[in-house]
Design an enzyme around this catalytic site. Structure first.
Site, mmCIF file in Angstrom:
data_model
loop_
_atom_site.group_PDB
_atom_site.id
_atom_site.type_symbol
_atom_site.label_atom_id
_atom_site.label_comp_id
_atom_site.label_asym_id
_atom_site.label_seq_id
_atom_site.Cartn_x
_atom_site.Cartn_y
_atom_site.Cartn_z
ATOM 1 N N GLY A 230 9.678 -0.842 4.689
ATOM 2 C CA GLY A 230 9.720 0.248 3.718
ATOM 3 C C GLY A 230 8.528 1.182 3.774
ATOM 4 O O GLY A 230 8.385 2.053 2.926
ATOM 5 N N GLY A 231 7.627 1.002 4.751
ATOM 6 C CA GLY A 231 6.446 1.862 4.806
ATOM 7 C C GLY A 231 5.400 1.457 3.777
ATOM 8 O O GLY A 231 4.520 2.233 3.425
ATOM 9 N N PRO B 145 9.160 -4.291 -0.384
ATOM 10 C CA PRO B 145 10.334 -3.927 0.421
ATOM 11 C C PRO B 145 10.072 -4.098 1.918
ATOM 12 O O PRO B 145 8.984 -3.760 2.393
ATOM 13 C CB PRO B 145 10.557 -2.449 0.079
ATOM 14 C CG PRO B 145 9.838 -2.206 -1.204
ATOM 15 C CD PRO B 145 8.736 -3.213 -1.289
ATOM 16 N N VAL B 146 11.051 -4.635 2.648
ATOM 17 C CA VAL B 146 10.888 -4.859 4.097
ATOM 18 C C VAL B 146 11.150 -3.551 4.848
ATOM 19 O O VAL B 146 12.105 -2.831 4.540
ATOM 20 C CB VAL B 146 11.857 -5.962 4.589
ATOM 21 C CG1 VAL B 146 11.801 -6.090 6.105
ATOM 22 C CG2 VAL B 146 11.510 -7.300 3.946
ATOM 23 N N ASP C 172 -2.387 -1.934 10.073
ATOM 24 C CA ASP C 172 -2.452 -1.934 8.604
ATOM 25 C C ASP C 172 -2.946 -3.265 8.038
ATOM 26 O O ASP C 172 -3.154 -3.381 6.832
ATOM 27 C CB ASP C 172 -1.061 -1.663 8.006
ATOM 28 C CG ASP C 172 -0.622 -0.214 8.194
ATOM 29 O OD1 ASP C 172 -1.463 0.608 8.630
ATOM 30 O OD2 ASP C 172 0.549 0.081 7.910
ATOM 31 N N ALA D 137 3.721 -1.635 4.132
ATOM 32 C CA ALA D 137 2.890 -2.649 4.796
ATOM 33 C C ALA D 137 3.167 -4.073 4.331
ATOM 34 O O ALA D 137 2.252 -4.881 4.200
ATOM 35 C CB ALA D 137 1.401 -2.314 4.653
ATOM 36 N N LYS E 255 0.843 -1.205 0.000
ATOM 37 C CA LYS E 255 0.000 0.000 0.000
ATOM 38 C C LYS E 255 0.869 1.242 0.000
ATOM 39 O O LYS E 255 2.042 1.209 0.385
ATOM 40 C CB LYS E 255 -0.935 0.043 1.215
ATOM 41 C CG LYS E 255 -0.270 -0.028 2.598
ATOM 42 C CD LYS E 255 0.213 1.298 3.162
ATOM 43 C CE LYS E 255 0.937 1.139 4.505
ATOM 44 N NZ LYS E 255 1.760 2.260 4.903
ATOM 45 N N GLY F 201 4.818 -6.537 5.922
ATOM 46 C CA GLY F 201 4.519 -7.490 6.988
ATOM 47 C C GLY F 201 3.016 -7.678 7.141
ATOM 48 O O GLY F 201 2.527 -8.803 7.320
ATOM 49 N N SER F 202 2.281 -6.590 7.027
ATOM 50 C CA SER F 202 0.821 -6.660 7.139
ATOM 51 C C SER F 202 0.245 -7.484 5.993
ATOM 52 O O SER F 202 -0.695 -8.263 6.195
ATOM 53 C CB SER F 202 0.222 -5.246 7.106
ATOM 54 O OG SER F 202 0.751 -4.472 8.144
#
Ligand code: ATP
Length: 307
Positions: free
Chosen positions: A100-101, A97-98, A139, A103, A12, A105-106
Site C-alpha cells: 500500500g505504499g 495495508p499490504v 525503507d 512500508a 509511514k 513489509g519494511s
C-alpha cells in the site's frame, strides 16, 4: 530462555518524495521525508525447530510466508552475522495495508530484526541493526528509527528530523496493491515521454523542501499541507486512474491536502485536527472510492519491544 518477544513497528507516509533520475544501477536518488504514523504491525518471535512465518489480520493472505518475507530475511541476516541458526517462528499480526505504499513489509523487517536480537540475546548495536536494515531495503532503517526523518540515497541514509507537533491523517486503503518497481518504471516512462529525459544525468538532484522541513519543525499543519509533494503520484495515478477519484473525494470531504502515499495506492489526507480527520474518513467511505479508511496521527515511535 525467553519464551517469546513481541515488537511493534509503525507504518509511514512520505510527506515529501522527490525522485531523481534513473541511476546506472537501476535505482533513483531520493529526497524522502518520512513520517511514521500510528498504524502498526506486531511481530512475535518464538523459538522453533526451523524458520517459520505465519501471518494474521485482514490482508494476511497477501503476505508471503517463505524466505522472501522481509521478516524472514531479517532473521536470516542477523543469524548469518552471528553464526547462529535462524530457528525462530515469526508471527506477523498485520494491520498495515499490504503493498500500500506504507512500508508494511519494511516494518515487519525492522520488527523481526529487533525481536530476534532480543530473543537470541545477540546484543547487536544500534549501528549494526541499522546496517542490516539498510541491506534489507531502503525503507527498513526508517521503520526502526520512526518519528520523522530525511532519507537520502535510495532513502536509506537517514537524518532524524525534529517535529513540533502532532499531524492528523486519514488514509484511504485501495483494493489490491501497486508494485513499487512498476511505479518507478512508470515514473521514468512519463518523464521520458514529457521530453525532459529520465536519467540522473538529465535531471537535477532531488532536494528536500525547506518549507516542508520548517512546517514539520514548527508543527504547522497548514504550512505542511501546502508543502506535501510526491513525485511518484502521477505514475501511481497513471497506473491506477481511479486514485484521482479517491484524492478528489478526500479533498471535497474537507482534507487540508491529499497525496498518494509513497508508491501508492494508499492515499493520505492531512487534516486540521482529529475531528476533521474523522469527517474526511466518513466522506471517503461514503464516496465508495476506497476499500477501507484509517484515521491516525504522526509522528509515531519506531520499532520497539512491547512484550
Ligand atoms: P513501500 O512503501 O516500502 O514501497 P509497500 O508498503 O508498498 O512498500 P509492502 O506492504 O511492504 O509494500 O509489500 C510489498 C511486497 O513485498 C508485497 O507484495 C510482498 O510480496 C512483499 N513482502 C515481503 N515481506 C512482506 C511482509 N512482511 N509483509 C507484506 N509484504 C511483504
Amino acid at each position: 530462555m525467553t519464551a517469546s518477544v513481541v515488537v511493534r513497528a509503525p507504518a509511514k507516509v512520505n510527506v515529501q518524495l522527490a525522485v531523481g533520475g534513473l541511476r546506472p544501477d537501476g535505482f533513483h536518488d531520493l529526497a524522502n521525508v518520512f513520517l511514521a504514523v500510528g498504524l502498526h504491525d506486531e511481530v512475535t518471535a518464538t523459538p522453533a525447530d526451523r524458520l517459520r512465518i505465519t501471518a494474521s489480520g485482514p490482508d494476511a493472505d497477501q503476505v508471503p510466508l517463505d524466505e522472501t518475507n522481509l521478516a524472514a530475511r531479517a532473521a536470516l541476516a542477523l543469524a548469518a552475522r552471528r553464526g547462529v541458526p535462524a530457528d525462530v517462528h515469526l508471527h506477523i499480526a498485520k494491520d498495515i495495508p499490504v503493498a500500500g505504499g506504507m512500508a508494511g513489509g519494511s516494518a515487519d523487517g525492522a520488527a523481526a530484526l529487533l525481536a530476534c536480537d532480543a530473543l537470541w540475546g545477540t546484543g547487536a548495536s544500534r549501528t549494526e541493526l541499522l546496517e542490516i536494515c539498510a541491506e534489507l531495503g531502503s525503507d527498513v532503517p526508517f521503520s526502526l528509527v520512526g518519528g520523522a526523518a530525511l532519507g537520502r540515497g535510495r532513502g536509506e541514509l537517514l537524518e532524524p528530523l525534529e517535529t513540533g507537533g502532532t499531524f492528523h491523517w486519514a488514509f484511504a486503503v485501495a483494493d489490491g496493491g501497486l508494485s513499487t518497481p512498476a511505479v518507478y518504471r512508470e515514473c521514468d516512462r512519463l518523464r521520458e515521454a514529457s521530453g525532459h529525459g529520465c536519467t540522473a544525468v538529465e535531471l537535477p538532484d532531488p532536494q528536500p523542501s525547506p518549507a516542508l522541513l520548517d512546517a514539520l519543525r514548527t508543527g504547522d499543519t497548514g504550512a505542511l499541507a501546502g508543502a506535501l509533494a510526491n513525485d511518484l503520484q502521477a505514475a501511481a495515478v497513471s497506473l491506477r486512474p481511479s486514485l484521482a477519484d479517491t484524492l478528489r473525494a478526500g479533498s471535497t470531504g474537507g482534507a487540508l491536502a491529499a497525496l498518494v502515499s509513497g508508491s501508492g495506492p494508499t492515499c493520505a489526507f492531512l487534516a486540521k485536527d482529529p475531528e476533521n480527520a474523522e469527517a474526511v474518513a466518513e466522506a471517503l467511505l461514503a464516496s465508495g472510492t476506497c476499500r477501507a479508511v484509517r484515521v491516525t496521527s504522526g509522528p509515531a515511535p519506531g520499532a520497539m519491544v512491547v512484550g
